[in-house]
Motif scaffolding. Structure first.
Motif, short mmCIF file in Angstrom:
data_model
loop_
_atom_site.label_atom_id
_atom_site.label_comp_id
_atom_site.label_asym_id
_atom_site.label_seq_id
_atom_site.Cartn_x
_atom_site.Cartn_y
_atom_site.Cartn_z
N ARG A 59 -3.48 12.45 3.44
CA ARG A 59 -3.41 11.37 4.42
C ARG A 59 -4.46 10.33 4.11
NH1 ARG A 59 -5.41 14.01 8.76
NH2 ARG A 59 -5.01 12.27 10.18
N LEU A 60 -4.08 9.07 4.27
CA LEU A 60 -5.01 7.95 4.17
C LEU A 60 -4.99 7.22 5.49
CD1 LEU A 60 -6.91 6.14 2.47
CD2 LEU A 60 -4.90 4.78 1.85
N ASP A 71 -9.83 9.29 3.46
CA ASP A 71 -8.79 10.09 2.82
C ASP A 71 -9.10 11.58 2.98
OD1 ASP A 71 -10.18 11.29 0.44
OD2 ASP A 71 -10.39 9.20 -0.18
N THR A 72 -8.11 12.39 2.73
CA THR A 72 -8.26 13.85 2.82
C THR A 72 -8.26 14.47 1.44
OG1 THR A 72 -5.86 14.11 3.07
CG2 THR A 72 -7.16 13.90 5.09
N LEU A 93 0.83 -1.20 0.00
CA LEU A 93 0.00 0.00 0.00
C LEU A 93 0.86 1.25 0.00
CD1 LEU A 93 -2.80 -0.98 2.56
CD2 LEU A 93 -2.88 -1.10 0.07
N ARG A 94 1.92 1.25 0.81
CA ARG A 94 2.77 2.45 0.87
C ARG A 94 3.45 2.71 -0.48
NH1 ARG A 94 3.03 4.42 5.93
NH2 ARG A 94 2.60 2.99 7.66
N ARG A 95 3.88 1.64 -1.14
CA ARG A 95 4.49 1.81 -2.46
C ARG A 95 3.48 2.35 -3.47
NH1 ARG A 95 7.34 -3.11 -1.37
NH2 ARG A 95 5.80 -4.28 -2.58
N LEU A 140 0.31 7.18 4.93
CA LEU A 140 -0.59 6.11 5.37
C LEU A 140 -0.54 6.00 6.88
CD1 LEU A 140 -2.45 3.68 4.83
CD2 LEU A 140 -0.38 2.28 4.58
N GLU A 141 -1.70 6.08 7.52
CA GLU A 141 -1.81 5.93 8.97
C GLU A 141 -2.71 4.74 9.28
OE1 GLU A 141 -3.17 9.54 10.71
OE2 GLU A 141 -1.76 10.81 9.60
#
Length: 510
Positions: free
Chosen positions: A269-270, A299-300, A221-223, A231-232
């Motif tokens: 941010r997700l 998400d923002t 997901l981060r990639r 990602l939080e």
């Protein structure tokens, strides 16, 4: 219709009717002020009578109130009530779908006000939307299944021969064949999308810890999100288990993450969060009785307007440019969630981001330990396999795969031919390897017929798509061994070896 004269004054009769009515009944005076607000109105809209009497209708927009109040004079003397559907709002801000009937009181010379009756049809409209979506997915699924069946047969032939050829090559030729295999993987991904979209992809559900699934794909997901999106994770400890296909859940997470990334072109941010959902929360959302696990993906980003939010799960609907998306990702998410027995909600406003909330039913028990598979090809021990496949190219490929590893193969192009071979060699056949979807008798029907004669017969199915042929709602039955096309020789041989038993054994010769 005539009514007999009731006992008691008309005021008592009116009070009784309004108090027991399941619909919200409101009466306005000539100035548009509320003079009656019945118990159902309190329940539906959330305002107590003492909060609203003497004021305007609080659940409507100003222009809606003005339109209704205009009927007090303009409609005086009309006997037939006027009905239509409108959108209102509860005291807590929740939007409602309402059926509204209005009728003026008094006559043309002496207007006395207006009665307005509201019926809350929010849940009914939601259920109608779910039915419409299900019907659309069913039609699309039939189309996708037929396409994927033929497509997967072609991919099986190409990837199968390339896989068998690869160990025999070196240097540039090996690289070329490897490129063929890599290209077929793109085709495999497309076929899976089509099948999942139409709920034709047969999953293998098991008890899953959603937190474990999320952490397992965190790096991916981060990639996928890139450096501009943070990602939080907020994962609740001691999360309840759910019953789902792990691959399907991973697809849900990845598709939602990619959707969020595209909605945040300048970064953002997700937040992915999990929690156990109480029965009270489930009941407030009109979910089926029981406990649920809640997955929230927030998400923002840019957000969506009401029309886009309403259509967001429609296949091929997208707000992205043509080169940014196909409109399949969220439709796939919707179907995976439904396949798990869950529900998904979306909340979004332009400029305020988007929140997807998924509720999956709680499952009890303990998850199975992952199985370990030996590397390399699984050799046969002379066992006899009855191979049934209507596509000649696939049948020839599978026959070669099996024969090279020491199996004896009887091949049939359909169920009828397979039954004739069975009559000749039933006592020598160790395993039935059959396609699921075939003209005439299906692979499942053929297997049940042979199992009635020989209950100990081993059966392995292979299919480009199986639909509900091997399980209800696309969920595989526990006793069924299925190999999804396209498959590699390694996978085919391993699953056959597992079905026959860990050690190869000799079958009587033909």
């Amino acid at each position: 219709m005539e009514l007999s004269q009731p006992n008691g004054p008309p005021e008592t009769l009116l009070r009784t009717i309004t108090e027991i009515s399941p619909s919200a009944v409101c009466i306005l005076d000539c100035a548009g002020r509320l003079t009656l607000w019945n118990p159902a109105a309190e329940s539906i809209f959330g305002w107590k009578a003492e909060e609203v009497l003497g004021g305007r209708l609080p659940m409507l927009k100003p222009e809606q109130r003005a339109e209704i109040e205009a009927q007090i004079v303009a409609g005086a003397g009309q006997s037939a009530p006027q009905g239509r559907e409108i959108t209102g709002v509860r005291k807590d801000g929740i939007l409602l779908n309402l059926l509204l009937w209005t009728a003026p009181l008094g006559d043309a010379l002496r207007p006395a006000g207006l009665v307005a009756i509201f019926q809350d049809v929010t849940e009914r409209r939601w259920m109608q939307e779910q039915l419409r979506q299900a019907q659309k997915m069913e039609a699309l699924g039939r189309m996708a299944g037929g396409i994927a069946h033929d497509f997967n047969n072609l991919l099986t032939i190409v990837s199968g021969y390339a896989e068998m050829l690869l160990p025999q090559l070196e240097g540039r030729q090996r690289e070329d064949v490897q490129a063929i295999l890599e290209a077929t993987q793109s085709g495999v991904a497309l076929a899976k999308q089509l099948l999942t979209l139409g709920r034709q992809q047969v999953g293998e559900p098991r008890l899953v810890d959603l937190n474990t699934t999320i952490t397992a794909v965190e790096k991916i997901l981060r990639r996928a999100l890139g450096d501009s999106v943070v990602l939080e994770l907020s994962l609740r400890p001691a999360l309840w288990y759910v019953r789902a296909d792990p691959a399907g859940l991973e697809q849900v997470l990845l598709n939602l993450a990619l959707n969020a990334r595209d909605a945040m072109p300048h970064g953002g941010r997700l937040i992915i969060a999990t929690a156990n959902c109480t029965r009270a929360e489930a009941a407030s959302l009109h979910l089926n009785g029981g406990e649920y696990v809640r997955l929230t993906v927030r998400d923002t980003g840019l957000g969506m307007d009401a029309e886009a939010t309403r259509r967001i799960f429609e296949p091929f609907f997208t707000t992205k440019p043509d080169d940014k998306g196909t409109g399949l990702g969220l439709a796939i998410v919707y179907n995976v969630v439904k396949q798990c027995g869950g529900v998904i909600f979306v909340d979004s406003q332009p400029g305020e981001g988007t929140v997807f909330t998924i509720y999956l039913p709680r499952a009890r028990g303990a998850p199975e330990a992952p199985r370990r598979h030996a590397s390399g090809f699984s050799a046969g021990g002379g066992e006899t396999i009855l191979l049934v496949e209507d596509e000649e190219g696939v049948r020839r490929l599978v026959r070669n795969m099996l024969a090279r590893q020491g199996y004896r193969v009887l091949e049939a192009a359909g169920a009828e031919e397979a039954l004739r071979l069975w009559e000749q060699a039933a006592d020598r056949i160790d395993l039935l390897l059959t396609d699921v979807v075939m003209p005439g008798m299906s692979g499942r029907q053929l297997a049940l017929r042979l199992l009635a004669a020989r209950p100990e017969l081993k059966v392995v199915y292979m299919s480009g798509y199986a639909g509900d042929a091997l399980g209800e709602q696309g969920v595989l039955e526990p006793d069924v061994v299925l190999i999804q096309k396209p498959f590699t020789p390694r996978l085919l041989l391993r699953r056959i070896r597992e079905a026959l038993g860990a050690q190869p054994r000799r079958s009587s010769s033909l």
